[in-house]
Structure formats: C-alpha cells, structure tokens
Write an enzyme that holds these catalytic residues in place. Structure first.
Site, PDB file in Angstrom:
ATOM      1  CE  LYS A   1      -1.455   2.905   2.659  1.00  0.00           C
ATOM      2  NZ  LYS A   1      -1.434   4.045   1.709  1.00  0.00           N
TER       3      LYS A   1
ATOM      4  CD  GLU B   1      13.520   0.912   9.227  1.00  0.00           C
ATOM      5  OE1 GLU B   1      13.920   1.957   9.779  1.00  0.00           O
ATOM      6  OE2 GLU B   1      14.157  -0.144   9.224  1.00  0.00           O
ATOM      7  CG  LEU B   2       8.199   3.652  13.510  1.00  0.00           C
ATOM      8  CD1 LEU B   2       7.673   3.414  14.915  1.00  0.00           C
ATOM      9  CD2 LEU B   2       7.091   3.475  12.481  1.00  0.00           C
TER      10      LEU B   2
ATOM     11  CB  CYS C   1      13.130   9.140   8.572  1.00  0.00           C
ATOM     12  SG  CYS C   1      14.057   8.063   7.469  1.00  0.00           S
TER      13      CYS C   1
ATOM     14  CD  GLU D   1      10.253  12.840  11.477  1.00  0.00           C
ATOM     15  OE1 GLU D   1       9.043  12.539  11.571  1.00  0.00           O
ATOM     16  OE2 GLU D   1      11.027  12.236  10.733  1.00  0.00           O
TER      17      GLU D   1
HETATM   18  P1  NAP Z   1       2.468   8.504   7.620  1.00  0.00           P
HETATM   19  O1  NAP Z   1       1.410   9.514   7.668  1.00  0.00           O
HETATM   20  O2  NAP Z   1       2.704   7.656   8.810  1.00  0.00           O
HETATM   21  O3  NAP Z   1       2.141   7.602   6.345  1.00  0.00           O
HETATM   22  C1  NAP Z   1       2.964   6.513   5.969  1.00  0.00           C
HETATM   23  C2  NAP Z   1       2.104   5.466   5.287  1.00  0.00           C
HETATM   24  O4  NAP Z   1       1.144   4.965   6.221  1.00  0.00           O
HETATM   25  C3  NAP Z   1       1.306   5.995   4.102  1.00  0.00           C
HETATM   26  O5  NAP Z   1       1.195   4.991   3.137  1.00  0.00           O
HETATM   27  C4  NAP Z   1      -0.055   6.280   4.739  1.00  0.00           C
HETATM   28  O6  NAP Z   1      -1.133   6.275   3.841  1.00  0.00           O
HETATM   29  C5  NAP Z   1      -0.159   5.103   5.687  1.00  0.00           C
HETATM   30  N1  NAP Z   1      -1.133   5.304   6.761  1.00  0.00           N
HETATM   31  C6  NAP Z   1      -1.560   6.472   7.312  1.00  0.00           C
HETATM   32  N2  NAP Z   1      -2.460   6.222   8.286  1.00  0.00           N
HETATM   33  C7  NAP Z   1      -2.606   4.875   8.336  1.00  0.00           C
HETATM   34  C8  NAP Z   1      -3.400   4.006   9.133  1.00  0.00           C
HETATM   35  N3  NAP Z   1      -4.225   4.462  10.063  1.00  0.00           N
HETATM   36  N4  NAP Z   1      -3.301   2.679   8.912  1.00  0.00           N
HETATM   37  C9  NAP Z   1      -2.471   2.195   7.963  1.00  0.00           C
HETATM   38  N5  NAP Z   1      -1.685   2.966   7.181  1.00  0.00           N
HETATM   39  C10 NAP Z   1      -1.750   4.294   7.373  1.00  0.00           C
HETATM   40  O7  NAP Z   1       3.873   9.148   7.278  1.00  0.00           O
HETATM   41  P2  NAP Z   1       4.242  10.129   6.098  1.00  0.00           P
HETATM   42  O8  NAP Z   1       3.870  11.505   6.466  1.00  0.00           O
HETATM   43  O9  NAP Z   1       3.738   9.593   4.789  1.00  0.00           O
HETATM   44  O10 NAP Z   1       5.828   9.936   6.050  1.00  0.00           O
HETATM   45  C11 NAP Z   1       6.661  10.690   6.831  1.00  0.00           C
HETATM   46  C12 NAP Z   1       7.109   9.916   8.057  1.00  0.00           C
HETATM   47  O11 NAP Z   1       7.766   8.739   7.659  1.00  0.00           O
HETATM   48  C13 NAP Z   1       8.089  10.695   8.877  1.00  0.00           C
HETATM   49  O12 NAP Z   1       7.808  10.555  10.230  1.00  0.00           O
HETATM   50  C14 NAP Z   1       9.418  10.018   8.522  1.00  0.00           C
HETATM   51  O13 NAP Z   1      10.397  10.171   9.518  1.00  0.00           O
HETATM   52  C15 NAP Z   1       8.989   8.607   8.348  1.00  0.00           C
HETATM   53  N6  NAP Z   1       9.969   7.880   7.553  1.00  0.00           N
HETATM   54  C16 NAP Z   1      10.749   6.960   8.187  1.00  0.00           C
HETATM   55  C17 NAP Z   1      11.717   6.269   7.482  1.00  0.00           C
HETATM   56  C18 NAP Z   1      12.590   5.265   8.169  1.00  0.00           C
HETATM   57  O14 NAP Z   1      13.191   4.463   7.472  1.00  0.00           O
HETATM   58  N7  NAP Z   1      12.683   5.259   9.501  1.00  0.00           N
HETATM   59  C19 NAP Z   1      11.877   6.506   6.105  1.00  0.00           C
HETATM   60  C20 NAP Z   1      11.063   7.448   5.485  1.00  0.00           C
HETATM   61  C21 NAP Z   1      10.103   8.122   6.239  1.00  0.00           C
HETATM   62  P3  NAP Z   1      -1.731   7.672   3.321  1.00  0.00           P
HETATM   63  O15 NAP Z   1      -0.731   8.194   2.375  1.00  0.00           O
HETATM   64  O16 NAP Z   1      -2.997   7.306   2.667  1.00  0.00           O
HETATM   65  O17 NAP Z   1      -1.930   8.548   4.510  1.00  0.00           O
END
Ligand code: NAP
Length: 488
Positions: A183, A259-260, A293, A390
């Site tokens: 997804k 990976e958060l 991240c 962040e």
């Molecule tokens: P996000 O809002 O957590 O979304 C990530 C993914 O999860 C998207 O596909 C999103 O879908 C989905 N999602 C959202 N709510 C969900 C739910 N209730 N149930 C299941 N899936 C759900 O994060 P983001 O804003 O896209 O990405 C930024 C974050 O990712 C930052 O915190 C960054 O640090 C972190 N990140 C971490 C790493 C690592 O390797 N540690 C790498 C890259 C990014 P939708 O798009 O439909 O909302």
C-alpha cells in the site's frame, strides 16, 4: 507539463495491481494525484476498497505455498532483472517521481539508483540464506536449523521516497519467498504502480505482489492485519501510525518491522574539519528537501566554531536554487502539501518567538507550489518546539553548546533514535560519542548513512527491525529448529 512529462504519466497503469492483473477498483472510485510544485492534478488513480484488499489477501494467501517452493536462484534472477530494468528506465521513472513528489530531478535519479541497489543487494542475498546444523551440548541429538518465508506480508510505504521504500521491502520479501500486498502513500502512488510493471517484466509470477493505492489507508490495512492470513507487516512512516499498526498487529501476533520518525542531532565539535562538516550538514539537512527521516533536525555547534559554522552554512543555504524539480539547475523542490508547509512555518515562528535569529530564509518561497525557503536559524533555544518535532523541511536550526557531556545529553533527550551525526577529528571522542548516542545509526564525519548493504533502522520510538544489510532478509524469515534424536 511538457510532452515528455505528459508521456511519462500516460505510460503508467493507473489501476489496481491485483496479483498480476490490472483492474479498476470494485467501487469504481478514483482519486487525484497532484504535482506539489504546481498544485495541478496529474491524473486520477483507482482507489482500492476493503473488498479489493480482501481479494488481494486471498490471492497472496493462495500463491504463498507455490511461491515459497521456487528456487532461490529463480527469485534472485527476478530481482536482478528488476535491478537492470529500474536502471534502464531511470530517466522516465525519475521524471515520474519528481512530478508526484517534487524532489529535484537529479535527486529523483539518485533515488532510482538507490532503489535499484536494494534489488541488486537482495538478488545476491537470496542465494545466501543459511540454516544450520549442530550437535546438542550433551551429544544426544542434532539440531537442524531451517529458514522459511514468514508468509504473506503487508508493506506500507510513505511518500518521501516513493520508489526506494518500496524496493527496500519488496527486495527482501522476494528473496525470502513471501507474497506481498503493497500500500503506497496516497500522494505518490505512481512510482509504486510503475514498479509493479517493472516486476512483471522482470518475471515476477502472478499473485506474488498486489499494489493497492487508496485514500482509505486504515480502512484497508486494519482488516488485513487482523485477518490472520497476513503474517507480517513492514511499515515505513510516522511514529503515530506505527504505534497504531503495532496495536492492530498484536491480535494476530504478527511479525513487525517499523521504520518510524526521526529527530537527528548533528553535532559539530570545535576540532572538526569545518569544510567537511558544512558539506555534511548540507547533505544531512537538504537531501530530499529536508523531508527525510534521517534529516538533521537539530544542529549542535560547539561554541568555538558555532558562529563561523552558522555563517558558512547560511551562505550555502542562501545560494540554493528553489523551484520546480524538473526545471534546470533546481536544487530544492516544494514540500509535499499545504499541511507540511504550514507546519514548517509554525515551527520557525515558534523558534523565533523564543529568541532564535533568522540568518537566511524564514518564510514561504515563490511560485504556486508548496515552497519554503532554505532557512538557517541561529541561537535556537533548547526549548524551541523544533527540538522535539520532526521539521520535515529545509530548515536548519543551529544550537550552540559548550561541553561534550552537555551535547550528548541534549542529543539523546528525545523519544526518537534513528540516526545521529558527529563531526570530530579526535579518535577517542569519535568512539566515545558514537557509543553514547542513543541511535540505530551514526554518521561519523559523513552526512549520509543510507546504504542498501548496511542495516538501516532505529531504536526507541524510531522503530523496530532493520532493513538492508545482511539482516534485511531475516525480517521476512522464520527460523525452524528440527531436533533429531534416536541417534546411536
Ligand atoms: P504517515 O502519515 O505515517 O504515512 C505513511 C504510510 O502509512 C502511508 O502509506 C499512509 O497512507 C499510511 N497510513 C496512514 N495512516 C494509516 C493508518 N491508520 N493505517 C495504515 N496505514 C496508514 O507518514 P508520512 O507523512 O507519509 O511519512 C513521513 C514519516 O515517515 C516521517 O515521520 C518520517 O520520519 C517517516 N519515515 C521513516 C523512514 C525510516 O526508514 N525510519 C523513512 C522514510 C520516512 P496515506 O498516504 O494514505 O496517509
């Protein structure tokens, strides 16, 4: 949009990829994908429903036993062909990524190469999955250790690295022999759909992978995670969503990789090579427009060099060319959406209200997109909100410090623990501080740690598990021990 860009978008199959077949959503609904640099709609993409998700699950479950029996060499070669095809199509895939996500074209090309490397790395790992054989300590039995695929896996990826976060999960899942449902983030589904095409061309058998773009992330993932047939969830995204997924995974006791978020400290000691530290800070801060991240979120500069470091950093940041990522020489693209832009502005305003000085930037950029100026803030107090949040944007807050003890304490004073950076030429200090930093990764005199051959991941609220490296494939394997008795 130029003819070339329109052609690249037109090439993508904008339907659901259900176990090797393309089809519309069962609800008939679609959703728009926007270019963040113009806010214009690029195209409409099929919007998966819960029914589609359950169909994907049925396919993944049905295909799992056959897929697990394929030879490691066969899976390795699919991955190797996938690697080659990604590189053969690097230019078009990079244009597509820049259109949906905004990063400058050169960075998008870099991400395609990085994404392809995960396939190359795991094609090499697929044929090196080892079990074991040993004698029990009392000599009475033998231990046979088998490695088996964990089973159908749910992969959830964010928008900031739309291709690499996919291949970082799909690569090891293929190597291990797991079927998958991917997804992608709703802002960037096109790269994931293009990847499904590449894998089909690479020979991935029907049924092994489904790709489900949707605007109802929770609505399709929760029923999958709580069903019992999915055995693993691998997630990259925010800590808040990660926590929710961990809760949902508890019922069926799923294997989880998380990976958060991060809040990386970037520490520059008085004895650092200042040119190298400024180069490193530019990379650690500005890679991916600061939307990473691993981005340096808090830059700590020791008092002897703080002023000079801030001056040089501001010069470099102020000289960056912002704009639409597909235009020539652009180095900084737009933020992903309006919400991201607002959040960055609020964090800067809060820091300034608490006494920080704006050395360069400090406000929205020009143009119709979600642009924010590359910004350097000096003398940022530890109490500023961006110390604990962040930033996810092109803002470099510089905080002065005096002693090593003080900076290590400040660096660790966060719920996150993904990566920390430090610049010093003192070998003793380098080891001492690397060991003291509470992080899954440390960049010592370097501003980038990501590498498919290295174990990527965090501690504390930055996550569980590792992706890449020798351990990446372990996340998709179960260990079975067969105790052999009755030997004489
Ligand atoms: P996000 O809002 O957590 O979304 C990530 C993914 O999860 C998207 O596909 C999103 O879908 C989905 N999602 C959202 N709510 C969900 C739910 N209730 N149930 C299941 N899936 C759900 O994060 P983001 O804003 O896209 O990405 C930024 C974050 O990712 C930052 O915190 C960054 O640090 C972190 N990140 C971490 C790493 C690592 O390797 N540690 C790498 C890259 C990014 P939708 O798009 O439909 O909302």
């Amino acid at each position: 949009m130029s003819d070339r860009e329109a052609h690249v978008v037109a090439q993508v199959n904008k339907m659901l990829f259900l176990g090797g077949k393309w089809r519309e959503s069962s609800s008939g609904s679609t959703f728009p994908v926007e270019d963040p640099s113009t806010r214009k709609v690029l195209c409409e993409v099929a919007n998966a429903s819960e029914d589609d998700a359950m169909e994907a699950l049925e396919i993944a479950d049905r295909t799992q036993p056959e897929w697990a029996k394929t030879s490691p060499r066969e899976r390795s070669e699919i991955l190797h062909r996938g690697y080659r095809l990604l590189m053969d199509h690097q230019e078009e895939l990079a244009i597509l990524m820049t259109l949906e996500m905004g990063k400058p074209l050169a960075e998008a090309k870099g991400e395609i190469a990085y994404a392809a490397e995960f396939f190359r790395w795991f094609s090499e790992e697929a044929v090196r999955i080892e079990g074991g054989f040993s004698t029990s300590p009392d000599g009475k039995s033998r231990f046979l250790i088998m490695r088996q695929p964990v089973g159908p896996s749910m992969l959830i990826t964010p928008w900031n690295f739309p291709m690499a976060m996919g291949t970082r999960k799909i690569g090891p899942a293929i190597a291990a022999g797991c079927t998958m449902i991917l997804k992608p983030a709703q802002q960037t589904p096109l790269s994931a759909l293009a990847l499904a095409n590449i894998l089909t061309e690479a020979g991935l058998p029907e049924g092994v992978l489904s790709v489900l773009p949707t605007t109802d992330a929770g609505g399709i993932t929760e029923p999958l995670l709580t069903d019992g047939r999915i055995r693993k969830v691998s997630f990259t995204g925010s800590t808040a969503v990660g926590r929710k997924l961990l809760e949902q995974s508890a019922g069926q006791v799923l294997r989880t990789s998380m990976e958060l978020g991060g809040n990386a400290p970037f520490i520059v000691f008085d004895d650092a090579d200042l040119d190298a530290a400024v180069d490193g800070a530019m990379l650690a801060k500005m890679r991916n427009i600061g939307e990473a991240c691993t981005a340096a979120n808090r830059i700590y500069a020791q008092s002897g060099i703080a002023e000079e470091f801030s001056r040089r950093l501001s010069e470099r940041m102020g000289a960056l060319r912002s704009g639409r990522g597909l235009d020539d020489d652009v180095e900084v693209g737009p933020l992903i959406d309006e919400k991201a832009l607002r959040k960055v502005q609020e964090l800067v305003d809060d820091a300034v209200e608490r006494g920080a000085n704006v050395l360069v930037g400090g406000g929205p950029g020009e143009g119709p997109g979600h642009f924010y100026q590359p910004t350097v803030l000096a003398n940022v107090p530890f109490a500023a909100e961006l110390s604990t949040t962040e930033i996810f944007g092109p803002v470099a807050p510089v905080m002065p410090f005096d002693t090593e003890e003080e900076v290590v304490q400040a660096a660790n004073d966060t719920e996150y623990g993904l990566v920390s950076y430090l610049y010093t030429q003192d070998l003793n200090r380098a080891f001492r501080v690397s060991e003291a930093l509470e992080a899954g990764m440390v960049g010592l005199n370097q501003g980038v740690v990501s590498n498919p051959a290295a174990p990527f991941g965090g501690v504390k609220h930055s996550g569980l598990g590792r992706e890449g490296g020798r351990v990446g494939v372990e996340e998709f394997l179960n260990t079975k021990y067969v105790g052999i008795g009755g030997l004489s």
